[in-house]
Scaffold this motif. Structure first.
Motif, PDB file in Angstrom:
ATOM      1  N   SER A  91     -13.147 -20.368  11.390  1.00 17.01           N
ATOM      2  CA  SER A  91     -13.447 -21.276  12.719  1.00 17.01           C
ATOM      3  C   SER A  91     -14.571 -20.785  13.927  1.00 17.01           C
ATOM      4  O   SER A  91     -13.544 -19.271  14.543  1.00 17.01           O
ATOM      5  CB  SER A  91     -12.541 -22.408  12.849  1.00 17.01           C
ATOM      6  OG  SER A  91     -11.632 -22.152  13.610  1.00 17.01           O
ATOM      7  N   PRO A  92     -15.166 -21.118  14.901  1.00 16.28           N
ATOM      8  CA  PRO A  92     -15.825 -20.853  15.804  1.00 16.28           C
ATOM      9  C   PRO A  92     -14.650 -20.889  16.789  1.00 16.28           C
ATOM     10  O   PRO A  92     -15.256 -20.936  18.209  1.00 16.28           O
ATOM     11  CB  PRO A  92     -17.191 -21.580  15.936  1.00 16.28           C
ATOM     12  CG  PRO A  92     -17.371 -22.635  15.139  1.00 16.28           C
ATOM     13  CD  PRO A  92     -16.284 -22.232  13.888  1.00 16.28           C
ATOM     14  N   ASN A  93     -14.181 -22.518  16.878  1.00 17.34           N
ATOM     15  CA  ASN A  93     -13.462 -22.500  17.648  1.00 17.34           C
ATOM     16  C   ASN A  93     -11.625 -22.889  17.979  1.00 17.34           C
ATOM     17  O   ASN A  93     -11.745 -22.450  16.376  1.00 17.34           O
ATOM     18  CB  ASN A  93     -13.581 -24.110  18.358  1.00 17.34           C
ATOM     19  CG  ASN A  93     -14.131 -24.648  17.161  1.00 17.34           C
ATOM     20  OD1 ASN A  93     -13.710 -24.704  16.092  1.00 17.34           O
ATOM     21  ND2 ASN A  93     -13.535 -26.177  17.051  1.00 17.34           N
ATOM     22  N   LEU A 110      -8.617 -18.288  10.492  1.00 14.38           N
ATOM     23  CA  LEU A 110      -8.591 -17.266  11.285  1.00 14.38           C
ATOM     24  C   LEU A 110      -9.358 -17.984  12.393  1.00 14.38           C
ATOM     25  O   LEU A 110     -10.694 -17.568  12.727  1.00 14.38           O
ATOM     26  CB  LEU A 110      -9.747 -16.118  10.659  1.00 14.38           C
ATOM     27  CG  LEU A 110     -10.089 -15.512  11.566  1.00 14.38           C
ATOM     28  CD1 LEU A 110      -9.287 -14.010  11.945  1.00 14.38           C
ATOM     29  CD2 LEU A 110     -11.010 -14.213  10.714  1.00 14.38           C
ATOM     30  N   PRO A 111      -9.350 -18.819  13.429  1.00 14.48           N
ATOM     31  CA  PRO A 111      -9.811 -19.569  14.190  1.00 14.48           C
ATOM     32  C   PRO A 111     -10.161 -18.907  15.384  1.00 14.48           C
ATOM     33  O   PRO A 111      -9.587 -17.250  15.630  1.00 14.48           O
ATOM     34  CB  PRO A 111      -8.331 -20.931  14.834  1.00 14.48           C
ATOM     35  CG  PRO A 111      -7.218 -19.617  14.852  1.00 14.48           C
ATOM     36  CD  PRO A 111      -7.275 -18.986  13.285  1.00 14.48           C
ATOM     37  N   GLY A 112     -11.171 -19.633  16.045  1.00 15.49           N
ATOM     38  CA  GLY A 112     -11.764 -18.699  17.416  1.00 15.49           C
ATOM     39  C   GLY A 112     -11.424 -19.024  18.336  1.00 15.49           C
ATOM     40  O   GLY A 112     -10.744 -19.926  18.549  1.00 15.49           O
ATOM     41  N   PHE A 113     -11.254 -17.943  19.680  1.00 14.54           N
ATOM     42  CA  PHE A 113     -10.437 -18.513  20.650  1.00 14.54           C
ATOM     43  C   PHE A 113     -12.081 -17.768  21.365  1.00 14.54           C
ATOM     44  O   PHE A 113     -12.500 -16.673  21.388  1.00 14.54           O
ATOM     45  CB  PHE A 113      -9.242 -17.788  20.385  1.00 14.54           C
ATOM     46  CG  PHE A 113      -8.971 -15.921  20.619  1.00 14.54           C
ATOM     47  CD1 PHE A 113      -8.735 -15.832  22.222  1.00 14.54           C
ATOM     48  CD2 PHE A 113      -9.313 -15.631  20.043  1.00 14.54           C
ATOM     49  CE1 PHE A 113      -9.164 -14.424  22.603  1.00 14.54           C
ATOM     50  CE2 PHE A 113      -9.045 -14.093  20.246  1.00 14.54           C
ATOM     51  CZ  PHE A 113      -8.602 -13.436  21.749  1.00 14.54           C
ATOM     52  N   LEU A 114     -11.607 -17.951  22.543  1.00 12.96           N
ATOM     53  CA  LEU A 114     -12.535 -17.147  23.404  1.00 12.96           C
ATOM     54  C   LEU A 114     -11.219 -16.918  24.998  1.00 12.96           C
ATOM     55  O   LEU A 114     -11.694 -15.536  25.737  1.00 12.96           O
ATOM     56  CB  LEU A 114     -13.377 -17.910  24.657  1.00 12.96           C
ATOM     57  CG  LEU A 114     -14.575 -17.041  25.122  1.00 12.96           C
ATOM     58  CD1 LEU A 114     -14.848 -15.484  24.999  1.00 12.96           C
ATOM     59  CD2 LEU A 114     -15.642 -17.767  25.964  1.00 12.96           C
ATOM     60  N   GLU A 118      -6.759 -21.199  24.565  1.00 15.37           N
ATOM     61  CA  GLU A 118      -7.093 -21.099  22.683  1.00 15.37           C
ATOM     62  C   GLU A 118      -6.481 -20.445  22.111  1.00 15.37           C
ATOM     63  O   GLU A 118      -6.195 -20.754  20.951  1.00 15.37           O
ATOM     64  CB  GLU A 118      -8.656 -21.455  22.802  1.00 15.37           C
ATOM     65  CG  GLU A 118      -9.139 -22.295  23.771  1.00 15.37           C
ATOM     66  CD  GLU A 118     -11.238 -21.816  23.417  1.00 15.37           C
ATOM     67  OE1 GLU A 118     -11.454 -22.423  24.000  1.00 15.37           O
ATOM     68  OE2 GLU A 118     -11.583 -20.688  24.213  1.00 15.37           O
ATOM     69  N   ALA A 119      -5.956 -19.019  22.383  1.00 19.40           N
ATOM     70  CA  ALA A 119      -5.250 -18.214  21.732  1.00 19.40           C
ATOM     71  C   ALA A 119      -4.071 -18.971  21.117  1.00 19.40           C
ATOM     72  O   ALA A 119      -3.456 -18.351  20.795  1.00 19.40           O
ATOM     73  CB  ALA A 119      -5.377 -17.340  22.481  1.00 19.40           C
ATOM     74  N   PHE A 120      -3.661 -19.286  22.482  1.00 19.72           N
ATOM     75  CA  PHE A 120      -1.501 -19.242  22.584  1.00 19.72           C
ATOM     76  C   PHE A 120      -1.791 -21.099  21.789  1.00 19.72           C
ATOM     77  O   PHE A 120      -0.771 -21.616  21.164  1.00 19.72           O
ATOM     78  CB  PHE A 120      -1.365 -19.491  23.599  1.00 19.72           C
ATOM     79  CG  PHE A 120      -0.456 -18.566  24.513  1.00 19.72           C
ATOM     80  CD1 PHE A 120       0.733 -17.452  23.765  1.00 19.72           C
ATOM     81  CD2 PHE A 120      -0.883 -17.875  25.331  1.00 19.72           C
ATOM     82  CE1 PHE A 120       1.055 -16.518  24.757  1.00 19.72           C
ATOM     83  CE2 PHE A 120      -0.793 -16.344  25.848  1.00 19.72           C
ATOM     84  CZ  PHE A 120       0.310 -15.725  25.723  1.00 19.72           C
TER      85      PHE A 120
END
Length: 209
Positions: A91-93, A110-114, A118-120
Motif C-alpha cells: 500500500s502507499p499509506n 508491506l504498508p507505506g510510511f513516510l 506512520e511506521a510505528f
C-alpha cells in the motif's frame, strides 16, 4: 509462493512493480523477471485488470515467485487480491484496518510510511516490513536516521526513484529491500527489454552486498 519462501532461496529482496500491465502480456513479462532473478512481483490496483493479471501469473508461475497487489487502499481491495491468489499486499499509506484484514487473509503486508508515527502505527497493526515511499525524495540519510528508532526486527524497503544508479547507496543506509517500477517496466515494454533491465538491477544489488 509467499515472500519468505522466495527470500529463503537466496533471491534478492527486489519487488518489480508492474504498473499498467495488461493481462495478455502479464505472464511473459513475469517470466522474464523470474528468469533474471526478480521473483517478487507486484501489480498495482490502478492497472487495467490487476486481479486478472495476478491470477494469470499465479497460475503460470506461482511455484517460482510471489505475486502481490499494490496500491491496496481498502479492505475490499485486499479481499479481491487474496481471491486472485496474491500472497502479499503493498500500500502507499498506513491503514491499520487494511493491514489487519490482509494478515487475516494470510497475506504478507508491506504498508507505506513516510514518518516515524506512520511506521510505528504500521508495526502496531502487525506489519514487519515497511515501505518507505517516496524513497528517493528523503534519501539514504533519512533511512539511517529512522532506523535508529525502529525496532531491530523492522525491515525497511525503499520504493520510488531507487534503481541501478543508487541501489548501493540505499543498501549502505540499511534498507532490507527495494521496490522498482518505471526503471524496470513501463507499459509497452517487451519481455526482452524487461529481462535485461532486471538482470542489471540484480547484478547491481549483488555488487553492493
Amino acid at each position: 509462493m509467499k515472500v519468505e519462501e522466495v527470500l529463503a532461496e537466496g533471491v534478492p529482496p527486489i519487488v518489480a512493480i508492474l504498473r499498467g500491465i495488461r493481462t495478455e502480456e502479464a505472464v511473459d513479462i513475469a517470466a522474464s523477471l523470474v528468469e533474471a532473478g526478480v521473483r517478487l512481483i507486484e501489480v498495482p490496483f490502478n492497472s487495467p485488470d490487476p486481479c486478472g493479471s495476478i491470477r494469470a501469473m499465479v497460475k503460470a508461475l506461482g511455484d517460482r515467485a510471489a505475486f502481490g497487489g499494490g496500491t491496496v487502499t481498502s479492505t475490499d481491495l485486499a479481499e479481491q487480491l487474496a481471491a486472485a491468489g496474491g500472497t502479499f499486499m503493498v500500500s502507499p499509506n498506513t491503514d491499520a484496518a487494511v493491514i489487519a484484514r490482509s494478515l487475516e487473509l494470510g497475506m504478507d503486508v508491506l504498508p507505506g510510511f513516510l514518518t516515524p508515527t506512520e511506521a510505528f502505527a504500521a508495526l502496531g497493526a502487525g506489519a514487519r516490513d515497511l515501505k518507505l515511499f517516496p524513497g528517493s525524495v528523503l534519501g539514504s540519510s533519512y533511512i539511517k536516521a529512522i532506523r535508529e528508532v525502529l525496532p531491530a526486527e523492522a525491515r525497511i524497503w525503499a520504493v520510488g526513484g531507487v534503481g541501478v544508479a543508487n541501489v548501493a547507496e540505499f543498501r549502505a543506509a540499511g534498507v532490507y529491500g527495494i521496490g522498482v517500477g518505471g526503471s524496470l517496466y513501463r507499459p509497452g515494454d517487451d519481455a526482452a527489454t524487461v529481462a535485461a533491465r532486471a538482470a542489471s538491477l540484480v547484478a547491481a544489488w549483488k555488487a553492493a552486498s
